[in-house]
Structures are given as C-alpha cells and as structure tokens.
Scaffold this motif. Sequence first.
Motif, PDB file in Angstrom:
ATOM      1  N   VAL A  29      14.482  27.185  42.678  1.00 45.49           N
ATOM      2  CA  VAL A  29      14.569  26.653  41.309  1.00 45.49           C
ATOM      3  C   VAL A  29      14.070  27.685  40.307  1.00 45.49           C
ATOM      4  N   GLU A  30      12.971  28.353  40.649  1.00 46.95           N
ATOM      5  CA  GLU A  30      12.423  29.378  39.750  1.00 46.95           C
ATOM      6  C   GLU A  30      13.396  30.538  39.607  1.00 46.95           C
ATOM      7  N   ALA A  31      14.035  30.934  40.703  1.00 48.98           N
ATOM      8  CA  ALA A  31      15.033  32.005  40.628  1.00 48.98           C
ATOM      9  C   ALA A  31      16.216  31.597  39.767  1.00 48.98           C
ATOM     10  N   MET A  32      16.624  30.337  39.875  1.00 42.93           N
ATOM     11  CA  MET A  32      17.731  29.829  39.051  1.00 42.93           C
ATOM     12  C   MET A  32      17.353  29.845  37.566  1.00 42.93           C
ATOM     13  N   ARG A  33      16.106  29.524  37.272  1.00 44.51           N
ATOM     14  CA  ARG A  33      15.649  29.577  35.874  1.00 44.51           C
ATOM     15  C   ARG A  33      15.715  31.007  35.344  1.00 44.51           C
ATOM     16  N   ALA A  34      15.294  31.953  36.160  1.00 43.41           N
ATOM     17  CA  ALA A  34      15.340  33.359  35.749  1.00 43.41           C
ATOM     18  C   ALA A  34      16.782  33.813  35.557  1.00 43.41           C
ATOM     19  N   TRP A  35      17.677  33.361  36.441  1.00 43.22           N
ATOM     20  CA  TRP A  35      19.092  33.721  36.294  1.00 43.22           C
ATOM     21  C   TRP A  35      19.665  33.131  35.001  1.00 43.22           C
ATOM     22  N   SER A  36      19.310  31.895  34.724  1.00 43.69           N
ATOM     23  CA  SER A  36      19.771  31.249  33.494  1.00 43.69           C
ATOM     24  C   SER A  36      19.304  32.024  32.268  1.00 43.69           C
ATOM     25  N   LEU A  37      18.042  32.503  32.314  1.00 49.39           N
ATOM     26  CA  LEU A  37      17.536  33.298  31.194  1.00 49.39           C
ATOM     27  C   LEU A  37      18.311  34.606  31.070  1.00 49.39           C
ATOM     28  N   ALA A  38      18.604  35.255  32.191  1.00 50.79           N
ATOM     29  CA  ALA A  38      19.384  36.498  32.147  1.00 50.79           C
ATOM     30  C   ALA A  38      20.741  36.267  31.498  1.00 50.79           C
ATOM     31  N   CYS A  39      21.360  35.108  31.792  1.00 50.01           N
ATOM     32  CA  CYS A  39      22.650  34.776  31.168  1.00 50.01           C
ATOM     33  C   CYS A  39      22.479  34.521  29.672  1.00 50.01           C
ATOM     34  N   ASP A  40      21.423  33.757  29.312  1.00 51.00           N
ATOM     35  CA  ASP A  40      21.191  33.444  27.891  1.00 51.00           C
ATOM     36  C   ASP A  40      20.933  34.704  27.071  1.00 51.00           C
ATOM     37  N   VAL A  88      25.221  28.868  46.023  1.00 58.10           N
ATOM     38  CA  VAL A  88      24.192  28.365  46.940  1.00 58.10           C
ATOM     39  C   VAL A  88      23.722  29.443  47.916  1.00 58.10           C
ATOM     40  N   PRO A  89      24.642  30.254  48.518  1.00 63.79           N
ATOM     41  CA  PRO A  89      24.159  31.285  49.457  1.00 63.79           C
ATOM     42  C   PRO A  89      23.302  32.364  48.805  1.00 63.79           C
ATOM     43  N   ASP A  90      23.441  32.564  47.481  1.00 63.96           N
ATOM     44  CA  ASP A  90      22.690  33.627  46.800  1.00 63.96           C
ATOM     45  C   ASP A  90      21.319  33.180  46.302  1.00 63.96           C
ATOM     46  N   ARG A  91      21.037  31.901  46.328  1.00 63.99           N
ATOM     47  CA  ARG A  91      19.813  31.415  45.693  1.00 63.99           C
ATOM     48  C   ARG A  91      18.555  31.819  46.461  1.00 63.99           C
ATOM     49  N   ALA A  92      18.589  31.685  47.774  1.00 61.30           N
ATOM     50  CA  ALA A  92      17.424  32.088  48.568  1.00 61.30           C
ATOM     51  C   ALA A  92      17.197  33.597  48.499  1.00 61.30           C
ATOM     52  N   PRO A  93      18.249  34.446  48.636  1.00 56.87           N
ATOM     53  CA  PRO A  93      18.030  35.891  48.491  1.00 56.87           C
ATOM     54  C   PRO A  93      17.490  36.269  47.110  1.00 56.87           C
ATOM     55  N   ALA A  94      17.932  35.548  46.069  1.00 55.46           N
ATOM     56  CA  ALA A  94      17.422  35.834  44.723  1.00 55.46           C
ATOM     57  C   ALA A  94      15.925  35.557  44.640  1.00 55.46           C
ATOM     58  N   GLN A 152      13.823  35.622  47.115  1.00 58.83           N
ATOM     59  CA  GLN A 152      13.141  36.646  47.905  1.00 58.83           C
ATOM     60  C   GLN A 152      13.085  37.972  47.152  1.00 58.83           C
ATOM     61  N   LEU A 153      14.163  38.317  46.441  1.00 56.11           N
ATOM     62  CA  LEU A 153      14.187  39.547  45.644  1.00 56.11           C
ATOM     63  C   LEU A 153      13.057  39.551  44.610  1.00 56.11           C
ATOM     64  N   LEU A 154      12.806  38.394  44.033  1.00 60.81           N
ATOM     65  CA  LEU A 154      11.796  38.297  42.978  1.00 60.81           C
ATOM     66  C   LEU A 154      10.378  38.141  43.527  1.00 60.81           C
ATOM     67  N   GLY A 155      10.255  38.088  44.853  1.00 72.48           N
ATOM     68  CA  GLY A 155       8.935  37.919  45.445  1.00 72.48           C
ATOM     69  C   GLY A 155       8.415  36.515  45.355  1.00 72.48           C
ATOM     70  N   LEU A 156       9.302  35.553  45.097  1.00 70.82           N
ATOM     71  CA  LEU A 156       8.905  34.151  44.996  1.00 70.82           C
ATOM     72  C   LEU A 156       8.842  33.485  46.358  1.00 70.82           C
ATOM     73  N   ALA A 157       9.356  34.182  47.376  1.00 72.14           N
ATOM     74  CA  ALA A 157       9.355  33.641  48.735  1.00 72.14           C
ATOM     75  C   ALA A 157       9.249  34.801  49.714  1.00 72.14           C
ATOM     76  N   PRO A 158       8.739  34.555  50.929  1.00 72.55           N
ATOM     77  CA  PRO A 158       8.648  35.630  51.925  1.00 72.55           C
ATOM     78  C   PRO A 158      10.028  36.207  52.244  1.00 72.55           C
ATOM     79  N   ALA A 159      10.066  37.463  52.612  1.00 75.82           N
ATOM     80  CA  ALA A 159      11.338  38.116  52.937  1.00 75.82           C
ATOM     81  C   ALA A 159      11.982  37.510  54.163  1.00 75.82           C
ATOM     82  N   GLU A 160      11.169  36.949  55.065  1.00 74.99           N
ATOM     83  CA  GLU A 160      11.686  36.315  56.271  1.00 74.99           C
ATOM     84  C   GLU A 160      11.286  34.844  56.271  1.00 74.99           C
TER      85      GLU A 160
END
Length: 500
Positions: free
Chosen positions: A78-89, A53-59, A61-69
């Motif tokens: 949710v979009e970051a979690m989908r990308a992470w799931s794809l990286a695992c797959d 849970v603590p890593d989801r917002a930074p992820a 932000q890393l992908l540019g899906l949300a403002p840095a601040e």
Amino acid sequence: MDDAAVLVPPVKLPAERELAEQAKAVPMLGYALKLARWAAPHRAVDEFGDLTVPDRAPAAQLLGLAPAEGEVPEEAEVEAMRAWSLACDLDLVELGTTAAGEHVAVPGPDLEPAEEGDPETVLELWLTAAGIVRELAVEADSLPEEGAPPEEEEAAAGEEDEDGLSEVEEARDAAAELLDEALQVLYETTAFAEPGNETVPLGVLAALLVVPEGEEPSEELLGDITDVMVALDPMLGDLAELGLVDYRPIDPELFDEEEGAEPGPEGAAVGEAPLDEEESARFGLVRLTPLGQYGIRQWLLEDGYDAPLVGELAQGDAAELLRGVCESTNVLPDEELRVWITGKEPVAAARELLAAARGDDAYAPMRRMLCVSALNLLGAPAEPAVRDVLDDPELGGGARAWLTALGAADVPVPERQMALWTVVDTFAAQLLDSGGDAELLRELIDDLPAIGDPASYFGELWRVDHPYTADVLEAIGELHPDRAVAKEARKAAFKARSRN
C-alpha cells in the motif's frame, strides 16, 4: 490562507540548494523518484495507471519497505502504491499506451534534473507534493467517521443525498480553514522563536486558535481546544510525511487513560495540576521545518500576501537599508542591520551608515535611531568613524551618547543647542517607530530635566529647529505625569506651531 488582513513577519530560510537537499531527503518524495527511475525505459501499468499486481511487491522491496526475500506485507505494498501515485501526480512518470494497446508508464522530463538535485526542479516538485498532501489531509478529516450510517457514506462518495454531500463540503471547508489557520500561526510563531525553541505543544497551538487574545481559557474553551487538537492531529501527521512539519502525534492511549476527563491546553486534565514535560509531550508536539516555512511562504505569496525574507532589505547600500527598514511595516530591524553589516569592515560600514542617517526628511530621526542600533552591533571597532562626527549638528549628540555608553572617558559634553536638538530627535524617532507607544515615550519623559523649572526648559525646547519639535512637545504634554510640566509642554507646543 485566511482572507483577513495579515501582517506576515519575515522569516529566515536556508539557501535554495540546501532546501532542495532537505526535500530530496523526505522519504515519500525519495520513494517517488526511485519508482520513476524504476519505470525506465517503460513499465506496464493497469488501465488506471496503477502498478500491476505482480509489480507491487517488488516495488515495496525496491523502496526498502519490505525484506528482499520472503513475503511482502500488505501495508508495504500500500505504501509503495502511494509513492507510485505521487510519482504520477508529479509527472515524474508519464502514462501512455503502446501501439499494441498496452498501458505503460515512462519517466517524465523532470526526473533527471530532480535526481541531479536541480534546486528549482526539486523544490517545485516538493511544493506540488506538499499541496497534494495538504488537500488529501483535509479530505480525510472531512469524511464521515467509520461506522457512519450508509446514507452518510453515500453522500461522502458524491452519491444521491445532496444534504449529506453539502455537510461533507462544509466539513471539508472547516477542516481546510482550521489547517490553514494552524499553519499560519506556526509560521508566525516560528518567525519570532529563538533558535532551538521552535517546537510548539499541540495544546498551545490549539489554544492560540481558540482562545481570544488576552483571555484565560474557560472550561468551555478547554473543550474546544481539545476538539481542535483531535482535528489537527491526523492532518499534521499527514504533513509530516512530506517534511513540512516534525510532529509527535497525540498518544492514542491518552484518552483511554483520561476517560471521563478532558485534556487541557497544557496537556493536563481539567482541574488537575500541569503535567511534566514528557507527559505533556504525549498530547502532541509540532515544529515547522525550514521546508515547511518555505512551503507556507510560497502559499502566502500565491494568495497575495507580502511574505518577506530576513535580509531582503540588506542587499543595497546603507541608504537603501535604512530607508527600506523605515518604510516597511513587517520587518525585523535588528536582523536586517545584522545581515547588512556581516562581512563588512567596521569603520567603513559605520561611516556609510552615519552618512545615510543625515537629513531633515520625515524618516530622518528614525534613520538616526537605526544607525545607532547598527553601531551597537558593530561595537568598539566602529569608534573612529563615530568620533569623526562629534561636531556634526545632526549626528554629534547621538555619537557622544554612543561613545559614553561604550565606556569612553574623553567624550566632550555637547553644546546646549546640540543637546536639545538631540532630545527632540530621539523623541521623534520613537514617535515614528512606535506610533506613539505611551510606555516607550514615558521612559524618555522620565529622564527630562523639566521638573524644577518647566517654563524655562520648554522655553528653550520649542525654539529648537527640528521638523518634529511641535509633535514632540505635544506628546510630552499628553503623557507627562506632572500636571504643571504637562501644561508648560502644551504651551510650548502651541508656540512651536505658531512659529511655523
């Protein structure tokens, strides 16, 4: 893909390095690569391999899906979690457990070559990702609609109700078949499309899947077309995320506007005039990308289909080129010829082609026809090579006709025997190339100088020493509109057969 016999047309594809660059530019794959690098040297995950849970917002932000601040929206996480799931797959990250029992993820071995743009690695990753998204798109389409009765939802989850589960499986199979057929039609349509005209209205794609060839859509079929459009809309949207298609989805407000009316295949309601281009586009537009062509071709090959590339037959010498085109059923002859002559010196290329066109084997007439097509592509610079074969008994007639069409004024009239032999050879090439297409043959028949004295003309023609003389005369006898001429052609064919 469909198990029915399919003749897959050849397609043009960019070089693998260019395709790999396009694949890396796909946002979802790019996100997966970024998150895999972010996992270095290791990153804590939960027991399911998901981001904590603590890593989801930074992820996000890393992908540019949300403002840095500031606050990160839930949809960005949710979009970051989908990308992470794809990286695992894709095994861009590998999951494990430390000695202390912590669940962690570390970069996988494919990450570095993928980041460096190794074409083989990138395309393999993209193809795997496209397969995953394709399956997920079908699964999503086959789930019960929101608000379905609880027993249907349980069946979709694989619980208790076996009849309901069977229905979900049937729906999944139907969705998979529909998507496969749609992709196959897009593949074929794109192969034959002129550059810049690859985009297909969703209604047209649906009509190609629903309406039998040669028929006009009835009102009942228009309803089926609409159903197919609605079913394909979310699936194509999912495939667009991986760059397999460019897709403009159906405008969600459209059906509210058309309440009580049924959209037709051109994007107009039944009984209304066709809409203009912009209004029609609201019903969905789809274009198969080069990556999409690459992916579908790989799936076709895996399913055992022959899915050739344009230019595959143009890699050898002229003899290999002409033989390959003659023997292939799914080939675009002019494209193969164009690839072969590209970069070649015209006179040398023409001489090689003319030499390869000689012969009296079964495919020889077709080789000579293809040779003339290649000479047309080479144009006037090939003239010296063509003049060299003016007296060749097999090539001279075609060479003279080519020079005359080019506008040369000093072309000698062929001797009678050469002219007759060329007539038979030209007919034979069409018989081989078209399988006896009546319309094409009638065009040649109309030019025959046989009306005035058919007995005399065919009396000469049956004596021509050519392997296809009898076949040509039989075709003329079947298709000539003048009954007297047709009768003389059949008599001449019998004499030619008897001589052999």
